[in-house]
Design an enzyme around this catalytic site. Structure first.
Site, PDB file in Angstrom:
ATOM      1  N   GLU A   9      24.641  -9.305 -40.011  1.00 18.03           N
ATOM      2  CA  GLU A   9      24.820  -7.989 -40.369  1.00 18.03           C
ATOM      3  C   GLU A   9      25.484  -7.155 -39.374  1.00 18.03           C
ATOM      4  O   GLU A   9      26.269  -6.221 -39.444  1.00 18.03           O
ATOM      5  CB  GLU A   9      23.145  -7.286 -40.680  1.00 18.03           C
ATOM      6  CG  GLU A   9      23.081  -5.952 -41.153  1.00 18.03           C
ATOM      7  CD  GLU A   9      21.781  -5.743 -41.323  1.00 18.03           C
ATOM      8  OE1 GLU A   9      21.309  -4.483 -41.131  1.00 18.03           O
ATOM      9  OE2 GLU A   9      20.925  -6.593 -41.970  1.00 18.03           O
ATOM     10  N   ASP A  83      19.378  -9.194 -41.476  1.00 23.77           N
ATOM     11  CA  ASP A  83      17.890  -8.886 -41.014  1.00 23.77           C
ATOM     12  C   ASP A  83      17.174  -8.991 -41.958  1.00 23.77           C
ATOM     13  O   ASP A  83      17.265  -9.099 -43.222  1.00 23.77           O
ATOM     14  CB  ASP A  83      18.215  -7.194 -40.653  1.00 23.77           C
ATOM     15  CG  ASP A  83      18.864  -6.730 -39.458  1.00 23.77           C
ATOM     16  OD1 ASP A  83      19.123  -7.908 -38.669  1.00 23.77           O
ATOM     17  OD2 ASP A  83      18.924  -5.649 -38.901  1.00 23.77           O
ATOM     18  N   ASP A  85      14.329  -7.916 -43.338  1.00 18.99           N
ATOM     19  CA  ASP A  85      13.731  -6.598 -43.964  1.00 18.99           C
ATOM     20  C   ASP A  85      14.439  -6.431 -45.436  1.00 18.99           C
ATOM     21  O   ASP A  85      15.399  -6.907 -45.856  1.00 18.99           O
ATOM     22  CB  ASP A  85      13.645  -5.383 -43.108  1.00 18.99           C
ATOM     23  CG  ASP A  85      15.063  -4.811 -42.734  1.00 18.99           C
ATOM     24  OD1 ASP A  85      15.966  -5.402 -43.420  1.00 18.99           O
ATOM     25  OD2 ASP A  85      15.313  -4.263 -41.771  1.00 18.99           O
ATOM     26  N   GLU A  87      16.335  -3.926 -46.236  1.00 21.09           N
ATOM     27  CA  GLU A  87      17.809  -3.427 -46.382  1.00 21.09           C
ATOM     28  C   GLU A  87      18.664  -4.793 -46.141  1.00 21.09           C
ATOM     29  O   GLU A  87      19.761  -4.920 -46.760  1.00 21.09           O
ATOM     30  CB  GLU A  87      18.035  -2.556 -45.363  1.00 21.09           C
ATOM     31  CG  GLU A  87      17.399  -1.036 -45.281  1.00 21.09           C
ATOM     32  CD  GLU A  87      18.097  -0.348 -46.510  1.00 21.09           C
ATOM     33  OE1 GLU A  87      19.009  -0.485 -46.793  1.00 21.09           O
ATOM     34  OE2 GLU A  87      17.123   0.144 -47.396  1.00 21.09           O
ATOM     35  N   TYR A 300      11.668  -9.426 -34.211  1.00 21.73           N
ATOM     36  CA  TYR A 300      12.053  -8.344 -35.139  1.00 21.73           C
ATOM     37  C   TYR A 300      11.322  -7.035 -35.069  1.00 21.73           C
ATOM     38  O   TYR A 300      10.113  -7.124 -34.843  1.00 21.73           O
ATOM     39  CB  TYR A 300      12.296  -8.638 -36.500  1.00 21.73           C
ATOM     40  CG  TYR A 300      13.219  -7.904 -37.470  1.00 21.73           C
ATOM     41  CD1 TYR A 300      14.129  -7.610 -37.000  1.00 21.73           C
ATOM     42  CD2 TYR A 300      12.489  -7.062 -38.459  1.00 21.73           C
ATOM     43  CE1 TYR A 300      14.932  -6.754 -37.996  1.00 21.73           C
ATOM     44  CE2 TYR A 300      13.250  -6.429 -39.326  1.00 21.73           C
ATOM     45  CZ  TYR A 300      14.568  -6.119 -39.193  1.00 21.73           C
ATOM     46  OH  TYR A 300      15.282  -5.202 -39.909  1.00 21.73           O
ATOM     47  N   ARG A 302      11.253  -4.205 -36.723  1.00 18.97           N
ATOM     48  CA  ARG A 302      10.739  -3.320 -37.730  1.00 18.97           C
ATOM     49  C   ARG A 302       9.556  -4.061 -38.540  1.00 18.97           C
ATOM     50  O   ARG A 302       9.860  -4.887 -39.382  1.00 18.97           O
ATOM     51  CB  ARG A 302      12.026  -3.095 -38.861  1.00 18.97           C
ATOM     52  CG  ARG A 302      13.014  -2.077 -38.162  1.00 18.97           C
ATOM     53  CD  ARG A 302      14.014  -1.792 -39.341  1.00 18.97           C
ATOM     54  NE  ARG A 302      14.868  -1.214 -38.574  1.00 18.97           N
ATOM     55  CZ  ARG A 302      16.173  -1.337 -38.025  1.00 18.97           C
ATOM     56  NH1 ARG A 302      16.470  -2.463 -38.073  1.00 18.97           N
ATOM     57  NH2 ARG A 302      17.162  -0.582 -37.505  1.00 18.97           N
ATOM     58  N   HIS A 346       6.515 -10.111 -40.904  1.00 16.43           N
ATOM     59  CA  HIS A 346       7.017 -10.430 -39.534  1.00 16.43           C
ATOM     60  C   HIS A 346       5.880 -10.357 -38.631  1.00 16.43           C
ATOM     61  O   HIS A 346       4.913  -9.530 -38.730  1.00 16.43           O
ATOM     62  CB  HIS A 346       8.216  -9.730 -39.129  1.00 16.43           C
ATOM     63  CG  HIS A 346       9.206  -9.350 -40.102  1.00 16.43           C
ATOM     64  ND1 HIS A 346       9.929 -10.507 -40.383  1.00 16.43           N
ATOM     65  CD2 HIS A 346       9.441  -8.358 -40.907  1.00 16.43           C
ATOM     66  CE1 HIS A 346      11.031 -10.126 -41.496  1.00 16.43           C
ATOM     67  NE2 HIS A 346      10.800  -8.763 -41.627  1.00 16.43           N
TER      68      HIS A 346
END
Length: 731
Positions: A9, A83, A85, A87, A300, A302, A346
């Site tokens: 990303e 990533d 998540d 998104e 990670y 988030r 996560h």
């Protein structure tokens, strides 16, 4: 020729991947974020076809896509390492759809940390793109687009072009406006407290507080009640009636999740949420640390889970035993419970290696990176360590009908506090026993008034959003930065949010026009439904329908009442237009409220709502005329009195010369930082870079004649202090 193409990303991870995998069999490229999105020029959602999104290639990304497709043709397989998540999953899905026609072997790999072991394991175990997670992101994107693109045009009709309303950001605005209105309506209630300075047999002065009066909790409502107590205490002896010692334990906090990291960085480092996440992203993606090369330093960032992997626990145990001793490990492994809404995809935010202490990375990280890494490392290490143990002492002292109390703490074993960023100050008490008499030195009666709930800081706003279930870890920073970037909010001198007149009026309009849509409970329920989409329990189109139905009905209702609402917000006045003598009305423009002729557009006369105050002796830089104080979208400024014939402006002088000896003729002016906070600096910048967050005052220090500034603290309230000798000067 490379056999595998890995698409990241962000290109900043490339060095870490290349170091681990090498360049012979792998080629590493980056999508640089999303490549596909809804169009900016139109709604981009087919309302007649079950909310089908009409995605297009983002402007400027066609070249990136072309490069990725060409690279995909020349390899055996493609691995999408975006990533982990929603998104990132959406980016992976859009890349998958674009690349599949040229490369049938396209797979997804997931990494919670960017380390050698994690990368190698992920490459060996590719998975399919998680369609449920993709649809959850798609639902959120469609929901946000529907609210933004349907409501914003209505705002333009009522206020002015360019305003916008966000699905979640408007709820955050609601919280801030309602808190401010609560503060404005607050009626202070008087109460009193009483402290006594008592001399112990050892000679030490004890600061005690009145705890009980006539056998009940001391609640002193007014001066007359206080006088009654003081009269009663006249001549009374003060004797210790009870000394109680207990051992108390204090357990550590769980490791950081996104919200707690943002809140602690805000309160300890004064970093806003966006800044914190940018730094955390750097630590996650990989940083050059000497011979080791680029390495991801944290997991990670988030996440809303406090789960810690078994391997991380084992490494933590080894580090603590080696550096602190086995006493610093609890007898039983400590586990924390995540909240019900946590996705738990996560782990908590932790260092990828406990061995990398902040001290060991001091020369490798920037000041900001080290500060954020220290918060993460300390919190993680402390979270799994032993409890801290205190000896808590409580001393009760009787004086007639009054009972005073003194408390103290002595640290017996520091436990997790060995590495914790938060330290408790010890308050040690001298040895005392029941029956000891104490000498009264002085009584301190104090008048107080109850205070309203404080304004939201960024940290407390994020906490409120989290507790009410509004937003998710990946959205907190965006929510806060978005509402700050609009003219709906400003920051006071304590870096707390308050609504501007425009922000308050916009919320009034949204509340009247869309009463259901921006309810806290409704918004929280939408987040829960998105979570259900992510785990495959609910179709994404049903979630969108749940919001779109009340949105559509509200839009139709507002359109019918648009003139009525506009009239309510555009207040008619008794002031006559200077050109046509028609009544003037208060209306809105980009620089706030102003007076406009009610006959507009036939008569276009307008002027500020109030006659501006003169800006002291300040002169216009263009024509040397006098200047008035004006207020614009970025705060107060000085404008030429001959406006509009002369449009000269400058920062507002406050009547204090620059204190720098080498600065000749400089004046201190009021300025505003990029984040909206007022500060004071020399008007000769950049030649002179003097600046202060505290407002300088015209009167010099009575002792050394240096500059004095206004300051404030919870303990002292408002006061003035010399910048050189630190003399405090009360108001």
């Amino acid at each position: 020729m490379a056999k595998t193409l890995i698409i990241l990303e962000s290109p900043t991870k490339s060095k870490t991947f290349e170091k681990v995998l090498g360049k012979k069999d792998f080629r590493i490229l980056a999508s640089k974020g999303h490549v596909i999105d809804l169009p900016k020029s139109k709604l981009g959602i087919d309302l007649e076809k079950n909310f089908e999104p009409q995605f297009v290639t983002i402007r400027g990304k066609a070249k990136v896509l072309k490069e990725l497709k060409e690279a995909a043709k020349s390899v055996d397989r493609v691995l999408l390492a975006t990533d982990p998540d929603r998104e990132g999953e959406a980016i992976a899905w859009h890349l998958y759809q674009q690349l599949l026609p040229v490369q049938p072997e396209v797979h997804r790999i997931l990494l919670n940390e960017i380390t050698k072991e994690a990368i190698q394991k992920a490459v060996q175990n590719p998975v399919a793109v998680d369609r449920n997670k993709v649809e959850a992101q798609q639902a959120r994107r469609v929901l946000d687009r529907l609210v933004g693109y349907q409501i914003s045009p209505v705002l333009w009709k009522v206020f002015y072009y360019g305003l916008s309303a966000g699905r979640v950001q408007s709820v955050a605005l609601r919280l801030i406006v309602e808190r401010e209105r609560e503060r404005e309506a607050f009626i202070p209630v008087e109460y009193w407290s009483l402290e006594a300075d008592l001399k112990a047999p050892s000679g030490e002065i004890l600061e005690s507080k009145l705890n009980q009066w006539e056998g009940k909790k001391a609640e002193i409502s007014d001066e007359a009640s206080m006088k009654e107590i003081l009269d009663h205490l006249e001549g009374k002896s003060y004797q210790i009636s009870k000394v109680e010692k207990k051992e108390r334990k204090r357990s550590p906090e769980p490791p950081h999740i996104t919200s707690t990291l943002q809140r602690e960085a805000s309160s300890r480092l004064s970093y806003n949420a966006k800044r914190t996440m940018v730094i955390a992203q750097q630590l996650y993606e990989g940083i050059e640390i000497g011979d080791e090369g680029a390495e991801g330093l944290i997991t990670y960032m988030r996440t809303d889970s406090v789960r810690v992997s078994d391997s991380a626990r084992e490494e933590h145990r080894q580090y603590v035993q080696q550096h602190f001793g086995k006493d610093y490990l609890p007898s039983k492994d400590r586990h924390f419970k995540s909240k019900k809404s946590a996705q738990d995809a996560h782990e908590a935010i932790r260092p990828t290696s406990a061995e990398r202490s902040p001290e060991s990375l001091k020369s490798r990280l920037s000041k900001e990176q080290l500060a954020v890494y220290t918060l993460i490392w300390n919190r993680f290490m402390a979270s799994l360590m032993s409890d801290a143990r205190f000896e808590a002492t409580r001393v009760d002292i009787e004086a007639g009908k009054a009972l005073f109390r003194v408390t103290g703490n002595r640290l017996v074993f520091d436990g997790f506090r060995r590495v914790s960023t938060g330290k408790d100050q010890e308050k040690l008490l001298p040895e005392m026993k029941e029956g000891d008499l104490l000498d009264l030195e002085k009584l301190h009666p104090k008048q107080h008034f109850t205070e309203p709930s404080p304004r939201y800081s960024e940290a407390s706003l994020i906490k409120e959003l989290e507790e009410k279930g509004i937003g998710r870890p990946s959205t907190y920073a965006t929510i806060v930065s978005t509402i700050q970037s609009r003219d709906y909010l400003a920051l006071d001198d304590n870096r707390r949010f308050f609504p501007t007149e425009l922000g308050s009026s916009v919320w009034t309009f949204l509340d009247r026009g869309f009463p259901t849509l921006f309810e806290v409970g409704f918004t929280a329920s939408m987040e829960e439904e998105l979570d259900k989409v992510e785990v495959g329990e609910e179709p994404w189109t049903e979630v969108v329908e749940h919001l779109y139905t009340p949105l559509k009905n509200s839009i139709e209702g507002v359109e019918e009442r648009i003139e009525e609402i506009r009239a309510d917000l555009r207040e008619m006045t008794e002031i006559e237009c200077e050109k046509c003598q028609s009544p003037m009305l208060k209306t809105w423009g980009r620089n706030g409220r102003f007076l406009a002729c009610s006959k507009w557009p036939d008569c276009k006369f307008s002027r500020p709502i109030e006659d501006p105050d003169p800006a002291g002796d300040q002169k216009c830089p263009e024509c040397d005329s006098g200047m008035f104080i004006r207020r614009g979208r970025f705060g107060r400024f000085a404008a030429c009195e001959r406006y509009p014939d002369c449009k000269g402006t400058s920062s507002l002088e406050i009547g204090v010369p620059c204190p720098r000896e080498e600065c000749k003729g400089g004046q201190i002016v009021e300025k505003r930082s990029k984040r909206g906070r007022i500060f004071f600096g020399c008007n000769k910048y950049p030649e002179c870079d003097y600046a202060s967050w505290n407002r300088p005052v015209p009167e010099p220090c009575p002792d050394c004649e240096s500059m004095v500034v206004e300051k404030s603290s919870k303990a002292k309230g408002n006061f003035r202090q010399c910048t050189v000798c630190k003399l405090e000067i009360p108001y």
